[in-house]
Structure formats: structure tokens, C-alpha cells
Design a protein around this motif. Structure first.
Motif, mmCIF file in Angstrom:
data_model
loop_
_atom_site.group_PDB
_atom_site.id
_atom_site.type_symbol
_atom_site.label_atom_id
_atom_site.label_comp_id
_atom_site.label_asym_id
_atom_site.label_seq_id
_atom_site.Cartn_x
_atom_site.Cartn_y
_atom_site.Cartn_z
ATOM 1 N N GLY A 26 0.806 -1.210 0.000
ATOM 2 C CA GLY A 26 0.000 0.000 0.000
ATOM 3 C C GLY A 26 0.838 1.258 0.000
ATOM 4 N N LEU A 27 1.741 1.372 -0.951
ATOM 5 C CA LEU A 27 2.543 2.569 -1.103
ATOM 6 C C LEU A 27 2.345 3.092 -2.510
ATOM 7 C CD1 LEU A 27 5.920 1.456 0.524
ATOM 8 C CD2 LEU A 27 4.093 2.773 1.566
ATOM 9 N N SER A 28 2.357 4.412 -2.659
ATOM 10 C CA SER A 28 2.111 4.982 -3.986
ATOM 11 C C SER A 28 3.403 5.543 -4.551
ATOM 12 C CB SER A 28 1.055 6.086 -3.901
ATOM 13 O OG SER A 28 1.357 6.981 -2.858
ATOM 14 N N LEU A 29 4.191 4.682 -5.149
ATOM 15 C CA LEU A 29 5.419 5.088 -5.814
ATOM 16 C C LEU A 29 5.181 5.053 -7.305
ATOM 17 C CD1 LEU A 29 7.772 3.009 -3.575
ATOM 18 C CD2 LEU A 29 7.810 5.476 -3.725
ATOM 19 N N VAL A 30 5.584 6.080 -8.012
ATOM 20 C CA VAL A 30 5.236 6.212 -9.417
ATOM 21 C C VAL A 30 6.490 6.331 -10.259
ATOM 22 C CG1 VAL A 30 3.934 7.549 -11.104
ATOM 23 C CG2 VAL A 30 3.142 7.427 -8.735
ATOM 24 N N ALA A 31 6.601 5.479 -11.275
ATOM 25 C CA ALA A 31 7.696 5.612 -12.224
ATOM 26 C C ALA A 31 7.344 6.673 -13.242
ATOM 27 C CB ALA A 31 7.956 4.277 -12.925
ATOM 28 N N GLY A 32 8.360 7.351 -13.744
ATOM 29 C CA GLY A 32 8.118 8.438 -14.682
ATOM 30 C C GLY A 32 7.565 7.956 -16.001
ATOM 31 N N TRP B 119 11.197 8.620 -11.006
ATOM 32 C CA TRP B 119 11.881 9.269 -12.128
ATOM 33 C C TRP B 119 10.855 9.586 -13.203
ATOM 34 C CZ3 TRP B 119 11.678 6.889 -16.922
ATOM 35 C CH2 TRP B 119 11.471 5.506 -16.946
ATOM 36 N N ARG B 120 11.183 10.573 -14.009
ATOM 37 C CA ARG B 120 10.257 11.026 -15.041
ATOM 38 C C ARG B 120 10.873 10.816 -16.418
ATOM 39 N NH1 ARG B 120 6.751 14.476 -12.371
ATOM 40 N NH2 ARG B 120 7.519 15.241 -10.368
#
Length: 288
Positions: free
Chosen positions: A11-17, A106-107
């Protein structure tokens, strides 16, 4: 923004670019094959040059805070801090959008190739994208032996392999089954809904409950979702005041889930991290 149905490990919101990147370990792989991403990128650059395009070999450096990484690995205090603010990570970005921006690991725009591509004409950008897809597939096959047709296909294959290994290895682990059962009994005692006591299902149940609520909002708003693949929808527009009401309920549920699953997560999450890393290595690591 399209919501992709990807494997939710925690339940973690980590987003790759890059939107097509798989959701897996939020840190750069460090292993005996740590040079694979660089090897793949070098091959991609050579391939693009042969096709008449400029491309700079680039491997993104994924960065997360120590607290987030500790939470990802099941540290109780770090998870409690995370969940007290963001619940399971579903409605928090509607309330604290600036925090969501900070959690992007990262984006695409970080890459030197982003500017290179954007300087091209529309027709050239289309040709560039097709060439890049082909070159990435060729490089990946040469380095790892894996056959993929696109970034999306690679992400799909990685997530499917992770899911298969989680099911095979963690759902069959007697200790994890025991801890998941105890967690489920605790949650039932608090009035929580528990459909399955399998370890993988227990790890996802909270996030899935609130994801289902968000999806219901999305499918009933004025943003058409027709034409999207199954399991995908456009993120809804939710007023901050409304989102905060959902987030307050989500935070309470997430903290109850953590209190009941403290021992379970401490044992389960490091195992998911290990499996995700192993699969990522099989697909060449975290190249851009």
C-alpha cells in the motif's frame, strides 16, 4: 491520466516516470547483473544510430526517501507514518497533489532523449518511437534472451511473472499463511471485510477496497472511458473536500490493517521485494 491495472505489491504509492514501467521494487537493482541496464542502453543507442536517430544511453536513478523504503520493506514505524498520512495511497494524491509529485521516482522528461525526441517533427517523432520500440526489444533479447514487443509487453510479462512467483512461493509458505490468518482474524474482529486469507490477498485487500471505490467514481463521472483496454480507466476528478472524506476513512482502515498485520508485513514485504528484484534482473534491470 490513465489508471493502469498493475500488480500492487504494497500500500505505497510510488510512481515511475514512464507510465508503461512495471510497478516493482522502488530502488535500483544492485546485483551481479547490475551492468545489464547499461549494456541494454548501449545497444539501444547503437541500434538507433543505425536507424538514423540520435539516442543517449541513459539509466534512470530511482530515488526514494529512507522512510518510504523502510515502509516498503515492512518496518512498522515507517509504515505507520506512511499510512497515517496517505492510507493505502489511493485517495491521498487528490488531497495532497504536491506530495504525489514528490513521490515520482523518475520522469520521462529526466532523460536526455526526451528533449531529443521533442525537437523532431510529428512524423519524425512517430518514426522515432517505432524505432525505439524495435531497438529496445532487440537489445533486451540480446542481453537477457527475453522476447517482448513493447515497453507495455515487457511490463505485463514482468508483472505476470511476479504474480506467479508470489502465488507459488508466498501463498504456500506455512509461516506466512499462519501470520495472514492471524491478521485476518484480527481484522474480522474490528469489523473488516476479509474475503481471502491467502498471504498475497491479505497484502492487497486494503488497497483493493479503496481502489474499487475510486474506480466506481471514475466509471460514473463525466469523463468517457470507452475505448480503453479492460481494467483501465481515466482518473476521476474528485473535489478536495470529497477526497478528504474518503482519505480519512482510508487512513483509519490502513492503520487498522497495519495493527493487525504488523507481524505479517514484517515477514511478507521483504520477500516480495526479493522476488520483484529477481524478476527485474531477469528482464535486464531498471533501464530507462
Amino acid at each position: 491520466m490513465i489508471k493502469r491495472s498493475t500488480l500492487a505489491l504494497v500500500g505505497l504509492s510510488l510512481v515511475a516516470g514512464c507510465a508503461s514501467s512495471p510497478v516493482a521494487a522502488p530502488v535500483v537493482v544492485n546485483s551481479g547483473k547490475a551492468d545489464d541496464p547499461r549494456r541494454i542502453q548501449t545497444l539501444v543507442a547503437d541500434c538507433m544510430k543505425q536507424r538514423g536517430f540520435k539516442y543517449v544511453a541513459w539509466v534512470p536513478e530511482a530515488k526514494v526517501s529512507d522512510d518510504v523504503e523502510k515502509a516498503y520493506l515492512g518496518d512498522y514505524e515507517a509504515m505507520k507514518k506512511e499510512r497515517s498520512q496517505r492510507g493505502f495511497g489511493v485517495f491521498a494524491d487528490f488531497v495532497y497533489p504536491e506530495e504525489g509529485e514528490k513521490r515520482v521516482i523518475w520522469r520521462e522528461s529526466d532523460s536526455p532523449n526526451f528533449a531529443i525526441k521533442n525537437q523532431l517533427s510529428p512524423a519524425q517523432r512517430t518514426a522515432y518511437g517505432k524505432a525505439l520500440t524495435a531497438c529496445r526489444s532487440l537489445a533486451l533479447k540480446q542481453v537477457t534472451g527475453k522476447v517482448v514487443t513493447s515497453d507495455e509487453d515487457r511490463a505485463k510479462q514482468e508483472n505476470e511473472m511476479i504474480a506467479q512467483r508470489l502465488d507459488r512461493e508466498l501463498n504456500a509458505d506455512p509461516k506466512l499463511v499462519e501470520l495472514a490468518t492471524a491478521m485476518g482474524d484480527c481484522l474480522k474482529g474490528k469489523g473488516g471485510q476479509v474475503a481471502s486469507l491467502r498471504p498475497v490477498d491479505m497484502s492487497r485487500r486494503g488497497m483493493q477496497e479503496f481502489e474499487a471505490q475510486k474506480q466506481k467514481i471514475a466509471l460514473n463521472d463525466d469523463i468517457p472511458d470507452k475505448g480503453l483496454p479492460d481494467g483501465q480507466y481515466y482518473e476521476p476528478r474528485i473535489p478536495v473536500a470529497t477526497a478528504r472524506q474518503y482519505l480519512n476513512r482510508e487512513v483509519k482502515a490502513a492503520l487498522d490493517d497495519l495493527e493487525c498485520g504488523k507481524d505479517f508485513y514484517a515477514a511478507y514485504l521483504p520477500r516480495t521485494d526479493e522476488i520483484a528484484r529477481q524478476v527485474e534482473r531477469e528482464f535486464g534491470g531498471g533501464d530507462g
